[in-house]
Enzyme design. Structure first.
Site, PDB file in Angstrom:
ATOM      1  N   ASP A  67       0.824  -1.214   0.000  1.00 62.01           N
ATOM      2  CA  ASP A  67       0.000   0.000   0.000  1.00 62.01           C
ATOM      3  C   ASP A  67       0.858   1.265   0.000  1.00 62.01           C
ATOM      4  O   ASP A  67       2.018   1.254   0.423  1.00 62.01           O
ATOM      5  CB  ASP A  67      -0.883   0.043   1.251  1.00 62.01           C
TER       6      ASP A  67
ATOM      7  N   HIS B  33       3.840  -2.379   3.149  1.00 63.37           N
ATOM      8  CA  HIS B  33       3.857  -1.012   2.631  1.00 63.37           C
ATOM      9  C   HIS B  33       5.166  -0.741   1.888  1.00 63.37           C
ATOM     10  O   HIS B  33       6.244  -1.083   2.393  1.00 63.37           O
ATOM     11  CB  HIS B  33       3.694   0.000   3.777  1.00 63.37           C
TER      12      HIS B  33
ATOM     13  N   HIS C 295      -4.854   9.485   1.178  1.00 65.57           N
ATOM     14  CA  HIS C 295      -4.877   8.457   2.218  1.00 65.57           C
ATOM     15  C   HIS C 295      -5.618   9.001   3.437  1.00 65.57           C
ATOM     16  O   HIS C 295      -5.040   9.502   4.383  1.00 65.57           O
ATOM     17  CB  HIS C 295      -3.458   8.040   2.611  1.00 65.57           C
TER      18      HIS C 295
ATOM     19  N   HIS D 252      -5.817   2.577  -4.328  1.00 65.90           N
ATOM     20  CA  HIS D 252      -5.889   2.806  -2.875  1.00 65.90           C
ATOM     21  C   HIS D 252      -6.584   4.127  -2.555  1.00 65.90           C
ATOM     22  O   HIS D 252      -6.589   4.572  -1.412  1.00 65.90           O
ATOM     23  CB  HIS D 252      -4.472   2.802  -2.302  1.00 65.90           C
TER      24      HIS D 252
END
Length: 246
Positions: A57, A203, A112, A108
């Protein structure tokens, strides 16, 4: 205050609460009992024999993603990268490099941030923008969507479906976003969940994590790959994972 006045005040609050509940209800899959129940639908449990889906991610990040790509090349492993539109916009060539090296790209979101409050138009607008960016800048149509923080609220979930994306979370993680993370700690945290059908969350960027935490991820990759190899498990992208339809 009379009962009639009280009712007039309570009804809008109750309606607002109901809307909020419906918006957040899908996010309940983050709770362990419900995640176990809905694993095949949302958490990424695959049915390909002996397969573990490796996912990353928060990239692409020029400071860290190349190191992750190099480590995966050395291990002969491929993965799915859930990209943030805002990061990809700043590093489009890196997005194309992810695809060129044989990895899968997914969405994604644009920023964020969790979508706690109902805003269907915003959710669709931002997710469409991110999906189009991944498609155009990486040269590959994404199939998957993972919400930031794993908060799959109704707005983003419906937007993803409208855009033809499958929403998927994870079944295992390495807690590689903390300042204390090391290669050994990431591996130790992930190891119990590394079984056939698992989807592992890691990540490739520290844009929302402790600075430099991606180094622990890179250090953990050979340990994770070695664990899977000794147990005859194959690390690969979600496209090879055979996730059952919702």
């Amino acid at each position: 205050m009379g009962s009639a006045t009280t009712a007039l005040l309570v009804r809008p609050l109750a309606a607002a609460a109901a809307v909020e509940f419906l918006h957040l209800a899908p996010a309940a899959v983050r709770l362990p009992p419900l995640r176990r129940t809905l694993a095949r639908r949302t958490a990424g449990r695959g049915t390909t024999p002996g397969h573990v889906a490796l996912t990353f991610d928060d990239g692409p990040d020029p400071r860290s993603t190349p190191y992750v790509l190099d480590a995966l090349d050395e291990l002969g492993a491929r993965a799915t990268f859930f990209l943030l539109g805002s990061m990809l916009e700043r590093a489009p060539t890196l997005g194309r490099e992810v695809v060129r090296r044989g990895h899968e790209v997914a969405v994604h979101g644009w920023y964020h941030r969790p979508q706690w409050y109902p805003a269907p138009a915003r959710d669709l607008r931002e997710l469409r923008r991110a999906t189009e960016a991944v498609t155009e800048l990486c040269g590959a149509r994404p199939l998957w969507y993972r919400p930031p923080y794993g908060v799959l609220a109704a707005g983003p979930a419906l937007a993803a479906r409208r855009l033809g994306l499958r929403s998927v979370l994870w079944t295992a993680w390495g807690r590689d976003w903390t300042a204390e993370a090391t290669g050994a700690s990431v591996y130790a945290t992930a190891r119990p969940g590394l079984t056939a059908g698992a989807t592992l969350l890691l990540h490739d960027s520290d844009c929302t994590s402790a600075p430099g935490s991606w180094r622990a991820t890179v250090a953990a990759l050979p340990l994770i790959a070695g664990h899977c190899r000794t147990r005859h498990l194959t690390l690969g992208p979600l496209r090879d994972h055979a996730v059952p339809p919702p």
